[in-house]
Design a protein around this motif. Structure first.
Motif, PDB file in Angstrom:
ATOM      1  N   THR A 160       0.822  -1.212   0.000  1.00  5.98           N
ATOM      2  CA  THR A 160       0.000   0.000   0.000  1.00  5.98           C
ATOM      3  C   THR A 160       0.856   1.261   0.000  1.00  5.98           C
ATOM      4  O   THR A 160       1.677   1.478   0.889  1.00  5.98           O
ATOM      5  CB  THR A 160      -0.931   0.013   1.218  1.00  5.98           C
ATOM      6  N   PHE A 161       0.636   2.096  -1.014  1.00  5.01           N
ATOM      7  CA  PHE A 161       1.451   3.282  -1.237  1.00  5.01           C
ATOM      8  C   PHE A 161       1.426   4.221  -0.040  1.00  5.01           C
ATOM      9  O   PHE A 161       2.453   4.814   0.326  1.00  5.01           O
ATOM     10  CB  PHE A 161       0.942   3.992  -2.501  1.00  5.01           C
ATOM     11  N   SER A 162       0.274   4.348   0.602  1.00 10.15           N
ATOM     12  CA  SER A 162       0.148   5.281   1.720  1.00 10.15           C
ATOM     13  C   SER A 162       0.899   4.805   2.967  1.00 10.15           C
ATOM     14  O   SER A 162       0.939   5.510   3.976  1.00 10.15           O
ATOM     15  CB  SER A 162      -1.324   5.511   2.063  1.00 10.15           C
ATOM     16  N   SER A 163       1.516   3.637   2.908  1.00 10.75           N
ATOM     17  CA  SER A 163       2.318   3.131   4.019  1.00 10.75           C
ATOM     18  C   SER A 163       3.709   3.768   4.060  1.00 10.75           C
ATOM     19  O   SER A 163       4.465   3.515   5.006  1.00 10.75           O
ATOM     20  CB  SER A 163       2.493   1.614   3.902  1.00 10.75           C
ATOM     21  N   TYR A 164       4.038   4.575   3.041  1.00 10.25           N
ATOM     22  CA  TYR A 164       5.392   5.101   2.912  1.00 10.25           C
ATOM     23  C   TYR A 164       5.419   6.617   2.836  1.00 10.25           C
ATOM     24  O   TYR A 164       4.599   7.239   2.154  1.00 10.25           O
ATOM     25  CB  TYR A 164       6.044   4.562   1.643  1.00 10.25           C
ATOM     26  N   ALA A 165       6.399   7.180   3.537  1.00  8.64           N
ATOM     27  CA  ALA A 165       6.798   8.543   3.207  1.00  8.64           C
ATOM     28  C   ALA A 165       7.580   8.453   1.907  1.00  8.64           C
ATOM     29  O   ALA A 165       8.295   7.470   1.665  1.00  8.64           O
ATOM     30  CB  ALA A 165       7.667   9.133   4.307  1.00  8.64           C
ATOM     31  N   MET A 166       7.449   9.468   1.064  1.00 10.02           N
ATOM     32  CA  MET A 166       8.086   9.426  -0.250  1.00 10.02           C
ATOM     33  C   MET A 166       9.022  10.615  -0.427  1.00 10.02           C
ATOM     34  O   MET A 166       8.799  11.703   0.128  1.00 10.02           O
ATOM     35  CB  MET A 166       7.030   9.450  -1.351  1.00 10.02           C
ATOM     36  N   GLY A 167      10.034  10.407  -1.218  1.00 13.53           N
ATOM     37  CA  GLY A 167      10.995  11.487  -1.444  1.00 13.53           C
ATOM     38  C   GLY A 167      11.559  11.463  -2.847  1.00 13.53           C
ATOM     39  O   GLY A 167      11.489  10.444  -3.547  1.00 13.53           O
ATOM     40  N   TRP A 168      12.081  12.599  -3.253  1.00 13.93           N
ATOM     41  CA  TRP A 168      12.850  12.732  -4.493  1.00 13.93           C
ATOM     42  C   TRP A 168      14.277  13.113  -4.124  1.00 13.93           C
ATOM     43  O   TRP A 168      14.505  13.992  -3.267  1.00 13.93           O
ATOM     44  CB  TRP A 168      12.253  13.807  -5.401  1.00 13.93           C
ATOM     45  N   PHE A 169      15.202  12.465  -4.776  1.00 13.38           N
ATOM     46  CA  PHE A 169      16.617  12.755  -4.623  1.00 13.38           C
ATOM     47  C   PHE A 169      17.221  12.930  -6.012  1.00 13.38           C
ATOM     48  O   PHE A 169      16.607  12.550  -7.013  1.00 13.38           O
ATOM     49  CB  PHE A 169      17.319  11.607  -3.884  1.00 13.38           C
ATOM     50  N   ARG A 170      18.402  13.497  -6.073  1.00 13.89           N
ATOM     51  CA  ARG A 170      19.082  13.627  -7.363  1.00 13.89           C
ATOM     52  C   ARG A 170      20.571  13.435  -7.190  1.00 13.89           C
ATOM     53  O   ARG A 170      21.121  13.666  -6.116  1.00 13.89           O
ATOM     54  CB  ARG A 170      18.775  14.980  -8.001  1.00 13.89           C
ATOM     55  N   GLN A 171      21.208  13.033  -8.273  1.00 13.72           N
ATOM     56  CA  GLN A 171      22.656  12.833  -8.261  1.00 13.72           C
ATOM     57  C   GLN A 171      23.238  13.314  -9.574  1.00 13.72           C
ATOM     58  O   GLN A 171      22.894  12.786 -10.641  1.00 13.72           O
ATOM     59  CB  GLN A 171      23.002  11.368  -8.023  1.00 13.72           C
ATOM     60  N   ALA A 172      24.096  14.312  -9.474  1.00 12.12           N
ATOM     61  CA  ALA A 172      24.799  14.832 -10.638  1.00 12.12           C
ATOM     62  C   ALA A 172      26.138  14.094 -10.784  1.00 12.12           C
ATOM     63  O   ALA A 172      26.644  13.539  -9.812  1.00 12.12           O
ATOM     64  CB  ALA A 172      25.044  16.327 -10.481  1.00 12.12           C
ATOM     65  N   PRO A 173      26.704  14.082 -11.985  1.00 12.66           N
ATOM     66  CA  PRO A 173      27.975  13.388 -12.202  1.00 12.66           C
ATOM     67  C   PRO A 173      29.059  13.876 -11.245  1.00 12.66           C
ATOM     68  O   PRO A 173      29.266  15.080 -11.082  1.00 12.66           O
ATOM     69  CB  PRO A 173      28.320  13.731 -13.648  1.00 12.66           C
ATOM     70  N   GLY A 174      29.721  12.949 -10.589  1.00 13.18           N
ATOM     71  CA  GLY A 174      30.815  13.291  -9.686  1.00 13.18           C
ATOM     72  C   GLY A 174      30.382  13.827  -8.339  1.00 13.18           C
ATOM     73  O   GLY A 174      31.232  14.243  -7.533  1.00 13.18           O
ATOM     74  N   TYR A 192      15.778  10.433  -8.624  1.00 15.34           N
ATOM     75  CA  TYR A 192      15.293   9.167  -8.085  1.00 15.34           C
ATOM     76  C   TYR A 192      14.114   9.409  -7.144  1.00 15.34           C
ATOM     77  O   TYR A 192      14.152  10.342  -6.340  1.00 15.34           O
ATOM     78  CB  TYR A 192      16.376   8.466  -7.279  1.00 15.34           C
ATOM     79  N   CYS A 193      13.104   8.566  -7.232  1.00 10.90           N
ATOM     80  CA  CYS A 193      12.092   8.562  -6.185  1.00 10.90           C
ATOM     81  C   CYS A 193      12.419   7.433  -5.225  1.00 10.90           C
ATOM     82  O   CYS A 193      13.063   6.445  -5.593  1.00 10.90           O
ATOM     83  CB  CYS A 193      10.683   8.437  -6.747  1.00 10.90           C
TER      84      CYS A 193
END
Length: 124
Positions: A28-42, A95-96
């Protein structure tokens, strides 16, 4: 367990907009806190935004505050990130991620499940 698949990345000019989506399946999706992250080269992976399980409280990195909006639709098991006024420094793989922790979750170590990432490139 939950599986996450991001979409919506691409190439955009500075000042433009993109909308990222993350489709979840499994538990169930509502069981999770959700986040977005990012990663640039290096660079190390960095926090972008997070949203709580039910109430939908949000928190943003200072670098994106006022430009990005995180949202979720628990009925559709979807997480979104609306990105406006994009800058070249926003270029990264986005990334999610899903966390079983409660409240605002900014630490990537607190996230258990990750998508495969989607590339966002902002040209100057």
């Amino acid at each position: 367990q939950v599986q996450l698949v991001e979409s919506g990345g691409g190439l955009v000019q500075a000042g433009g907009s993109l909308r990222l989506s993350c489709a979840a399946s499994g538990r169930t999706f509502s069981s999770y806190a959700m986040g977005w992250f990012r990663q640039a080269p290096g660079k190390e992976r960095e926090f972008v935004a997070t949203i709580t399980r039910i109430v939908g409280s949000t928190y943003y990195a200072d670098s994106v505050k006022g430009r990005f909006t995180i949202s979720r639709d628990n009925a559709k098991s979807m997480l979104n990130l609306q990105m406006n006024s994009l800058k070249p420094e926003d270029t990264a793989v986005y990334y999610c991620a899903a966390s079983e922790s409660y409240g605002i979750v900014r630490n990537p170590g607190a996230y258990t499940y990750w998508g495969q990432g989607t590339q966002v490139t902002v040209s100057s």
